[in-house]
Design an enzyme around this catalytic site. Structure first.
Site, PDB file in Angstrom:
ATOM      1  N   HIS A 121      -3.227  -5.228  -3.950  1.00  0.00           N
ATOM      2  CA  HIS A 121      -3.671  -3.994  -3.298  1.00  0.00           C
ATOM      3  C   HIS A 121      -2.538  -3.540  -2.358  1.00  0.00           C
ATOM      4  CE1 HIS A 121      -6.016  -1.576  -0.410  1.00  0.00           C
ATOM      5  NE2 HIS A 121      -6.960  -1.516  -1.331  1.00  0.00           N
ATOM      6  N   ASP A 198      -5.168 -12.665   0.441  1.00  0.00           N
ATOM      7  CA  ASP A 198      -5.977 -11.463   0.605  1.00  0.00           C
ATOM      8  C   ASP A 198      -7.325 -11.752  -0.044  1.00  0.00           C
ATOM      9  OD1 ASP A 198      -7.328  -9.107   0.294  1.00  0.00           O
ATOM     10  OD2 ASP A 198      -5.654  -7.993  -0.578  1.00  0.00           O
ATOM     11  N   GLN A 201     -11.741  -9.370  -1.720  1.00  0.00           N
ATOM     12  CA  GLN A 201     -12.675  -9.314  -2.858  1.00  0.00           C
ATOM     13  C   GLN A 201     -13.234 -10.691  -3.222  1.00  0.00           C
ATOM     14  OE1 GLN A 201     -13.788  -6.561  -4.023  1.00  0.00           O
ATOM     15  NE2 GLN A 201     -12.259  -5.063  -3.414  1.00  0.00           N
ATOM     16  N   LYS A 224     -17.093  -4.904   3.145  1.00  0.00           N
ATOM     17  CA  LYS A 224     -17.279  -5.245   1.727  1.00  0.00           C
ATOM     18  C   LYS A 224     -18.282  -6.376   1.554  1.00  0.00           C
ATOM     19  CE  LYS A 224     -12.490  -4.075   0.601  1.00  0.00           C
ATOM     20  NZ  LYS A 224     -12.485  -2.873  -0.222  1.00  0.00           N
ATOM     21  N   CYS A 363      -5.607   1.945  -4.986  1.00  0.00           N
ATOM     22  CA  CYS A 363      -4.591   1.391  -4.073  1.00  0.00           C
ATOM     23  C   CYS A 363      -3.826   0.261  -4.739  1.00  0.00           C
ATOM     24  CB  CYS A 363      -5.216   0.890  -2.777  1.00  0.00           C
ATOM     25  SG  CYS A 363      -6.032   2.167  -1.852  1.00  0.00           S
TER      26      CYS A 363
HETATM   27  N1  PMP Z   1      -7.261  -6.025  -0.527  1.00  0.00           N
HETATM   28  C1  PMP Z   1      -8.099  -5.842  -1.543  1.00  0.00           C
HETATM   29  C2  PMP Z   1      -8.023  -6.730  -2.735  1.00  0.00           C
HETATM   30  C3  PMP Z   1      -9.028  -4.805  -1.485  1.00  0.00           C
HETATM   31  O1  PMP Z   1      -9.856  -4.592  -2.504  1.00  0.00           O
HETATM   32  C4  PMP Z   1      -9.079  -3.983  -0.326  1.00  0.00           C
HETATM   33  C5  PMP Z   1     -10.062  -2.844  -0.213  1.00  0.00           C
HETATM   34  N2  PMP Z   1     -10.133  -2.010  -1.326  1.00  0.00           N
HETATM   35  C6  PMP Z   1      -8.187  -4.240   0.698  1.00  0.00           C
HETATM   36  C7  PMP Z   1      -7.301  -5.278   0.567  1.00  0.00           C
HETATM   37  C8  PMP Z   1      -8.146  -3.422   1.945  1.00  0.00           C
HETATM   38  O2  PMP Z   1      -9.301  -3.523   2.670  1.00  0.00           O
HETATM   39  P1  PMP Z   1      -9.485  -2.612   3.957  1.00  0.00           P
HETATM   40  O3  PMP Z   1      -9.382  -1.198   3.483  1.00  0.00           O
HETATM   41  O4  PMP Z   1     -10.857  -2.952   4.434  1.00  0.00           O
HETATM   42  O5  PMP Z   1      -8.420  -2.970   4.895  1.00  0.00           O
END
Ligand code: PMP
Length: 413
Positions: A121, A198, A201, A224, A363
């Site tokens: 991401h 990270d 998920q 999430k 993203c």
């Molecule tokens: N890493 C992953 C794998 C994600 O799916 C997301 C959210 N889509 C993020 C990071 C970023 O999360 P946040 O927008 O809450 O900072």
């Protein structure tokens, strides 16, 4: 464990009370909030709202206790040895930036290498790009196979004595791939590199144990996992967090301040400058209670069932491409494209039937490039989703296909 009682779980989410109910299939972006979480935050606002760590009066003591109780619940959730290894941030993005600025500025020099994967991401990529630009470090990438799994044949070449850090997603927000991060962490440690996971998920969807993984840092977001927005978590190994310089400076993170210099507070305060998201942290604590009471193992089984069913149903649709590996190697995320139809149109038509999915690059632009697509449509599940939601998705996609091919034919005539 007992299977999830999805019917009674759904009663905790007023957003599903409409007829027809909303088929909410964008949980990888953000989940819904159950009443107990909202009520816990209301209770703070209604009965003991105040700032923490400073008031010498009853409601401030209560707010401080509840905020710290939330930290303990989060520590327990990921099996952190001590609550002070849990730093509250705004989200995964801020947690990763904290590591990139604080740990990065003290440990990364020109020529050092950072290993990432092409499925990251942007929030586990851009902070490292910025760090590389500041320090002269070099980014290297682990590729994926056509199936959507990490290509381990490369790992040996990628990890060298130059590698200082590996930053890897536990679960891909696009492909759903569950990465074997334990092997990556062991291999990284063997060359003396630290590992940032990270877990945006993964922590919401299955049991993650930081001591078992032996990761150095782990980041995730409250929104999430049934929690509110505006609260995230960074876990770190104690000796690393203790050595790291502060990230943001200001109130609450100091021990004493002179005109020109300051000394800093102990963990976790050192990394929590300013008034934090108090209600949100308390809400997150209750979200942790909610998903652990539902049972994370039962939640995982439920999501697997939905994922397998969705895989089978969606594959029946002509001209559909599903991305990522087989369901047993994935969490509850399913990305797809329909031949000749832009994913935004897919999501737009589904929305008219009260079905919410995501469409776009999610993203993860380098991954889109690797898959050779501009965007995908994505459905993702959580504990309140049902087989009926998947059936509605399937029927909605069939209708979308008919509608779009009819209008394309009309345009061609
Ligand atoms: N890493 C992953 C794998 C994600 O799916 C997301 C959210 N889509 C993020 C990071 C970023 O999360 P946040 O927008 O809450 O900072």
């Amino acid at each position: 464990f007992r299977p999830l009682d999805v019917e009674s779980i759904r009663k905790d989410f007023p957003i599903f009370a409409t007829t027809p109910p909303l088929a909410f299939l964008d949980n990888a972006a953000s989940t819904q909030t159950p009443r107990p979480v909202v009520e816990a935050m209301d209770d703070y606002y209604d009965t003991y709202r105040s700032n923490i760590h400073r008031g010498i009066y009853r409601i401030s003591e209560e707010a401080t206790a509840q905020y710290e109780r939330a930290r303990e619940k989060v520590a327990q959730l990921v099996n952190a040895p001590r609550a002070r290894q849990i730093i509250f941030t705004r989200n995964t993005t801020e947690s990763i930036n904290l590591v990139a600025y604080s740990w990065g500025s003290a440990n990364i020099q020109e020529g050092d290498e950072i290993v990432l994967t092409v499925m990251e991401h942007h929030s586990n990529l851009v902070p490292w790009q910025l760090m590389a630009q500041r320090t002269g470090a070099v980014l290297r990438f682990m590729e994926i196979t056509d199936e959507g799994l990490l290509d381990f044949t490369q790992l040996h070449d990628l990890l060298t004595e130059k590698t200082k850090l590996v930053a890897v997603g536990h679960v891909s927000n696009v492909l759903g791939t569950i990465n074997p991060i334990q092997s990556i962490i062991m291999a990284a440690h063997a060359v003396g590199a630290k590992v940032v996971v990270d877990a945006a998920q993964s922590v919401p969807h299955f049991q993650v144990d930081v001591q078992q993984l032996d990761c150095d840092f782990l980041a995730f977001s409250g929104h999430k996992m049934c929690g509110p927005t505006g609260i995230g978590v960074l876990y770190g190994k104690l000796e690393l967090l203790e050595e790291m310089p502060p990230f943001l400076g200001g109130g609450s993170m100091i021990r004493s301040v002179e005109r020109d210099v300051s000394s800093y507070a102990e963990l976790p305060a050192k990394f929590e400058a300013g008034t934090p998201s108090i209600a949100e942290a308390i809400g997150l604590g209750h979200a942790v209670d909610y998903i652990t009471q539902a049972n994370l193992a039962a939640l995982q089984v439920h999501e697997q069932e939905l994922l397998k069913y969705a895989h089978n149903r969606l594959q029946e649709i002509e001209g559909i491409t599903l991305y990522g590996p087989a369901p047993h190697q994935k969490a509850g995320v399913i990305s797809f494209n329909m031949e000749g139809i832009h994913p935004h149109d897919v999501a737009g038509v589904l929305d008219t039937h009260d079905i919410a999915i995501r469409a776009g690059h999610h993203c993860a632009q380098p991954l889109m490039k690797r898959l050779d697509v501009i965007a995908t449509a994505r459905a993702s599940f959580y504990l309140y989703n049902t087989i009926d939601d998947v059936d509605r998705l399937y029927e909605g996609l069939c209708r979308t296909q008919k509608l779009m091919t009819r209008s394309q034919r009309r345009r061609a005539e």
